[in-house]
Motif scaffolding. Structure first.
Motif, PDB file in Angstrom:
ATOM      1  N   GLY A   1      39.716 -30.519 -62.882  1.00 56.34           N
ATOM      2  CA  GLY A   1      40.168 -29.338 -63.609  1.00 56.34           C
ATOM      3  C   GLY A   1      40.764 -28.269 -62.712  1.00 56.34           C
ATOM      4  N   ALA A   2      41.400 -28.679 -61.623  1.00 51.48           N
ATOM      5  CA  ALA A   2      42.022 -27.709 -60.715  1.00 51.48           C
ATOM      6  C   ALA A   2      43.151 -26.966 -61.430  1.00 51.48           C
ATOM      7  N   PRO A   3      43.478 -25.757 -61.004  1.00 46.63           N
ATOM      8  CA  PRO A   3      44.574 -24.989 -61.612  1.00 46.63           C
ATOM      9  C   PRO A   3      45.883 -25.766 -61.527  1.00 46.63           C
ATOM     10  N   PRO A   4      46.720 -25.691 -62.562  1.00 50.55           N
ATOM     11  CA  PRO A   4      48.004 -26.406 -62.538  1.00 50.55           C
ATOM     12  C   PRO A   4      48.859 -26.069 -61.323  1.00 50.55           C
ATOM     13  N   SER A   5      48.778 -24.815 -60.843  1.00 47.95           N
ATOM     14  CA  SER A   5      49.580 -24.445 -59.678  1.00 47.95           C
ATOM     15  C   SER A   5      49.172 -25.248 -58.449  1.00 47.95           C
ATOM     16  N   GLU A   6      47.857 -25.516 -58.307  1.00 48.55           N
ATOM     17  CA  GLU A   6      47.384 -26.308 -57.170  1.00 48.55           C
ATOM     18  C   GLU A   6      47.828 -27.764 -57.294  1.00 48.55           C
ATOM     19  N   ILE A   7      47.763 -28.297 -58.523  1.00 47.67           N
ATOM     20  CA  ILE A   7      48.213 -29.676 -58.751  1.00 47.67           C
ATOM     21  C   ILE A   7      49.713 -29.783 -58.491  1.00 47.67           C
ATOM     22  N   ALA A   8      50.472 -28.775 -58.963  1.00 49.25           N
ATOM     23  CA  ALA A   8      51.919 -28.791 -58.763  1.00 49.25           C
ATOM     24  C   ALA A   8      52.264 -28.742 -57.282  1.00 49.25           C
ATOM     25  N   ALA A   9      51.509 -27.945 -56.526  1.00 51.22           N
ATOM     26  CA  ALA A   9      51.763 -27.855 -55.088  1.00 51.22           C
ATOM     27  C   ALA A   9      51.505 -29.203 -54.412  1.00 51.22           C
ATOM     28  N   ARG A  10      50.429 -29.878 -54.823  1.00 46.46           N
ATOM     29  CA  ARG A  10      50.128 -31.189 -54.253  1.00 46.46           C
ATOM     30  C   ARG A  10      51.202 -32.204 -54.615  1.00 46.46           C
ATOM     31  N   LEU A  11      51.709 -32.131 -55.844  1.00 41.29           N
ATOM     32  CA  LEU A  11      52.763 -33.046 -56.264  1.00 41.29           C
ATOM     33  C   LEU A  11      54.041 -32.822 -55.458  1.00 41.29           C
ATOM     34  N   ARG A  12      54.346 -31.560 -55.161  1.00 39.52           N
ATOM     35  CA  ARG A  12      55.547 -31.280 -54.373  1.00 39.52           C
ATOM     36  C   ARG A  12      55.433 -31.885 -52.979  1.00 39.52           C
ATOM     37  N   VAL A  13      54.228 -31.827 -52.415  1.00 35.91           N
ATOM     38  CA  VAL A  13      54.008 -32.432 -51.101  1.00 35.91           C
ATOM     39  C   VAL A  13      54.118 -33.951 -51.183  1.00 35.91           C
ATOM     40  N   ALA A  14      53.605 -34.526 -52.294  1.00 37.70           N
ATOM     41  CA  ALA A  14      53.570 -35.984 -52.423  1.00 37.70           C
ATOM     42  C   ALA A  14      54.892 -36.574 -52.881  1.00 37.70           C
ATOM     43  N   ALA A  15      55.756 -35.746 -53.494  1.00 36.06           N
ATOM     44  CA  ALA A  15      56.975 -36.267 -54.114  1.00 36.06           C
ATOM     45  C   ALA A  15      57.853 -37.085 -53.175  1.00 36.06           C
ATOM     46  N   PRO A  16      58.074 -36.672 -51.907  1.00 36.05           N
ATOM     47  CA  PRO A  16      58.936 -37.488 -51.035  1.00 36.05           C
ATOM     48  C   PRO A  16      58.420 -38.908 -50.825  1.00 36.05           C
ATOM     49  N   VAL A  17      57.101 -39.115 -50.957  1.00 36.78           N
ATOM     50  CA  VAL A  17      56.535 -40.454 -50.790  1.00 36.78           C
ATOM     51  C   VAL A  17      56.479 -41.192 -52.130  1.00 36.78           C
ATOM     52  N   LEU A  18      56.038 -40.470 -53.174  1.00 37.61           N
ATOM     53  CA  LEU A  18      55.872 -41.106 -54.476  1.00 37.61           C
ATOM     54  C   LEU A  18      57.203 -41.367 -55.159  1.00 37.61           C
ATOM     55  N   VAL A  19      58.161 -40.472 -54.997  1.00 35.98           N
ATOM     56  CA  VAL A  19      59.462 -40.631 -55.646  1.00 35.98           C
ATOM     57  C   VAL A  19      60.574 -40.367 -54.629  1.00 35.98           C
ATOM     58  N   PRO A  20      60.712 -41.190 -53.613  1.00 34.77           N
ATOM     59  CA  PRO A  20      61.721 -40.936 -52.582  1.00 34.77           C
ATOM     60  C   PRO A  20      63.131 -40.927 -53.159  1.00 34.77           C
ATOM     61  N   GLY A  21      63.923 -39.969 -52.685  1.00 35.51           N
ATOM     62  CA  GLY A  21      65.310 -39.909 -53.090  1.00 35.51           C
ATOM     63  C   GLY A  21      65.590 -39.086 -54.315  1.00 35.51           C
ATOM     64  N   LEU A  22      64.542 -38.599 -55.005  1.00 39.28           N
ATOM     65  CA  LEU A  22      64.751 -37.790 -56.202  1.00 39.28           C
ATOM     66  C   LEU A  22      64.730 -36.320 -55.830  1.00 39.28           C
ATOM     67  N   GLY A  23      65.737 -35.590 -56.274  1.00 38.36           N
ATOM     68  CA  GLY A  23      65.820 -34.185 -55.896  1.00 38.36           C
ATOM     69  C   GLY A  23      65.107 -33.250 -56.836  1.00 38.36           C
ATOM     70  N   THR A  24      64.716 -33.734 -58.030  1.00 40.47           N
ATOM     71  CA  THR A  24      64.050 -32.874 -59.005  1.00 40.47           C
ATOM     72  C   THR A  24      62.677 -33.422 -59.324  1.00 40.47           C
ATOM     73  N   ALA A  25      61.828 -32.532 -59.818  1.00 38.77           N
ATOM     74  CA  ALA A  25      60.476 -32.950 -60.198  1.00 38.77           C
ATOM     75  C   ALA A  25      60.565 -33.872 -61.407  1.00 38.77           C
TER      76      ALA A  25
END
Length: 572
Positions: free
Chosen positions: A298-322
């Motif tokens: 139940g972490a705040p959405p802002s914290e989850i969003a920040a983690r996703l931004r860090v993970a995005a280059p690995v989880l979705v390489p090559g995508l410029g948008t969330a």
């Protein structure tokens, strides 16, 4: 040579007492023994000859046979000269351990059988050994590290004239030399392999499939040998749904030992390559685990969003948008027999879900590079970025038409359509796979709801019959959500009260009241449409509906009674 060839040689005086489904085992040598524990002299593949001098009581048979089976012997031949008929306790022990058992006629000397086996095996080895040694050297020096499994498969084709493919447990082609397998063959071979592995039979497994008439394949398991591999003594169910296999277009049942050893070496090379690729998934798995732990806590959405931004280059390489996200939850469950240790299903469910989420038409293992799956206990959870899924005109895995980006996503039923056959074979008898799929969410704020939605959909799937079941978010907004959770006794009482009078009447009069009721409700109570569908006159339809109302005391013009009948039919 094969055991079958020995049985067919009349001069050897062998009579089969058990193991007729194991006669394609290869005999690599022969050994005569009356030791209670001959394991130190066994290397595997022998035909063991015994006069039964080691047997002092019925309790001696099972330990002796267990030792032979563990050593990998091809079969056991017991002489009848001393005791007459082979004891029944020895027959039962061989059946228990799947060890072929022969009786040797008292007029045939063990030396005769030994001489025949040695002559046959030596002759086969002499012609092949030098060439195989050279090929093995070439394979080892040109292994997967130099270009992937395709390099090894190319050498099999050029040096041994063998066509071979590496397949996932769902039948997806990971590697192959030349033309891919015909449609339907890959899944059928994977099903044959999983079914054989579940019975404990040693590979290679001989297989023929309807989709390729007249062609024989040999299936070699590719065991996981990395740090995550299960010990050999663990339950086969902990790995059977995650192991790759090597399918060779040939009948290996009569191959010499040297050639079989060469193919085993090939599987080991491919296993090393798989371990390397599994290690590359570790980062994605860890990132997915971190994100899902935040969501579950139940972490705040802002914290989850920040983690996703860090993970995005690995989880979705090559995508410029969330991206948009879907959550998929899977669980493999095995029935536990009394006194047995529980089967650890989390890692195999994680590996299996990673495979299921790959388009079955996508060749190679690199196509799973954007699949991020974590596991907690026996449950695997996938965080699926929707832009990673390609929408094509015939994309069976998608529930939106080409070009539709607003609601593109994985569809629960289509997700398992291509893999249901093989996985049902691997789960047959005591296992189940259930999968739940959430709706698409467009931000980190929706992930917690998507996780709960996917888990609830999986519980809906678990309430259904079948070895492989799935449910999606679209089913959670209808009566389908409620029906699986109605207690069985309530379900039986409700349906019996409404439908048993109609079934009984149909049985006695062949009146087809139940089919009439189903069609009437399906036509929304329209007399004309229902009569047309059933090819009846409207007056005949009115008579049948009147009889239904008379037998049940209900009125099909009332919405409440229509709803009761509808639910009773769905639950029956």
């Amino acid at each position: 040579m094969r055991l079958r060839a020995l049985l067919e040689t009349d001069a050897l005086g062998l009579r089969l007492l058990g193991g007729d489904d194991e006669l394609d085992r290869t005999v690599r040598g022969v050994m005569t023994t009356d030791l209670r524990d001959p394991s130190r002299y066994l290397s595997g593949g022998e035909l063991v000859l015994t006069g039964l001098a080691w047997r002092h009581s019925a309790d001696d048979s099972e330990p002796f046979v267990r030792i032979l089976a563990s050593a990998g012997v091809a079969g056991l031949a017991a002489g009848e000269a001393e005791l007459g008929d082979v004891p029944e306790d020895l027959v039962k022990a061989c059946v228990q351990h799947r060890l072929p058992l022969f009786a040797v006629n008292e007029d045939v000397a063990f030396a005769t059988i030994t001489e025949h086996v040695v002559r046959q095996v030596s002759g086969e080895r002499a012609g092949d050994l030098a060439a195989v040694v050279d090929r093995h050297r070439r394979l080892m020096t040109s292994g997967p590290a130099g270009g992937g499994p395709e390099v090894v498969l190319d050498l099999l084709g050029s040096d041994l004239d063998l066509r071979a493919w590496v397949l996932s447990p769902t039948g997806r082609q990971i590697a192959g030399a030349g033309e891919p397998l015909p449609d339907g063959v890959s899944a059928a071979l994977a099903a044959e392999h999983l079914a054989a592995s579940r019975t404990g039979r040693r590979g290679p497994h001989r297989a023929t499939v309807e989709a390729a008439p007249g062609v024989t394949y040999s299936l070699f398991p590719i065991r996981n040998t990395g740090r995550g591999a299960a010990p050999a003594s663990r339950d086969v169910r902990e790995t059977v749904l995650s192991d790759w296999l090597l399918a060779v277009e040939a009948d290996a049942s009569d191959w010499p030992a040297a050639r079989l050893d060469l193919l085993q070496g090939v599987t080991q090379l491919i296993a090393v390559e798989r371990d390397r690729r599994e290690a590359a998934r570790t980062v994605r798995r860890r990132l997915a685990q971190e994100v899902l732990e935040l969501v579950s806590a139940g972490a705040p959405p802002s914290e989850i969003a920040a983690r996703l931004r860090v993970a995005a280059p690995v989880l979705v390489p090559g995508l410029g948008t969330a991206p948009h996200w879907q959550v998929v939850v899977a669980r493999v469950e095995w029935e536990q027999e009394g006194g047995t240790a529980p089967v650890e299903a989390g890692p195999v469910t994680q590996s299996l879900l990673e495979e299921i989420l790959v388009d079955p038409a996508a060749a190679g293992s690199e196509s799973a590079d954007r699949i991020a799956v974590a596991h907690t206990g026996d449950e695997a959870i996938a965080l699926v970025p929707l832009p990673a899924v390609t929408v094509t005109a015939d994309a069976d895995l998608l529930d939106s038409p080409p070009g539709d980006t607003a609601d593109t996503g994985l569809h629960a039923d289509a997700l398992l359509a291509a893999v249901r056959g093989p996985l049902s074979a691997g789960l047959d008898g005591d296992g189940r796979l259930t999968v739940g799929v959430s709706a698409a969410v467009h931000s980190a704020e929706g992930l917690r709801g998507a996780l709960e939605e996917a888990r609830h959909a999986r519980r809906v799937a678990a309430a259904r019959p079948g070895r492989v079941c799935a449910a999606g978010h679209h089913e959670l907004a209808s009566h389908v959500l409620l029906l699986p959770f109605v207690p069985d006794d309530v379900r039986r009482a409700f349906t019996a009260r409404l439908l048993d009078p109609l079934r009984d009447y149909d049985r006695r009069h062949r009146a087809e009241l139940i089919p009439t009721l189903e069609a009437f409700l399906d036509c929304d109570g329209s007399w004309t449409r229902c009569a047309t569908r059933l090819h009846l006159h409207v007056n005949t339809l009115r008579y049948r509906v009147g009889r239904i109302e008379q037998l049940t005391g209900r009125d099909l013009s009332r919405l409440e009674d229509k709803l009761d009948f509808f639910l009773a039919l769905r639950m029956s």
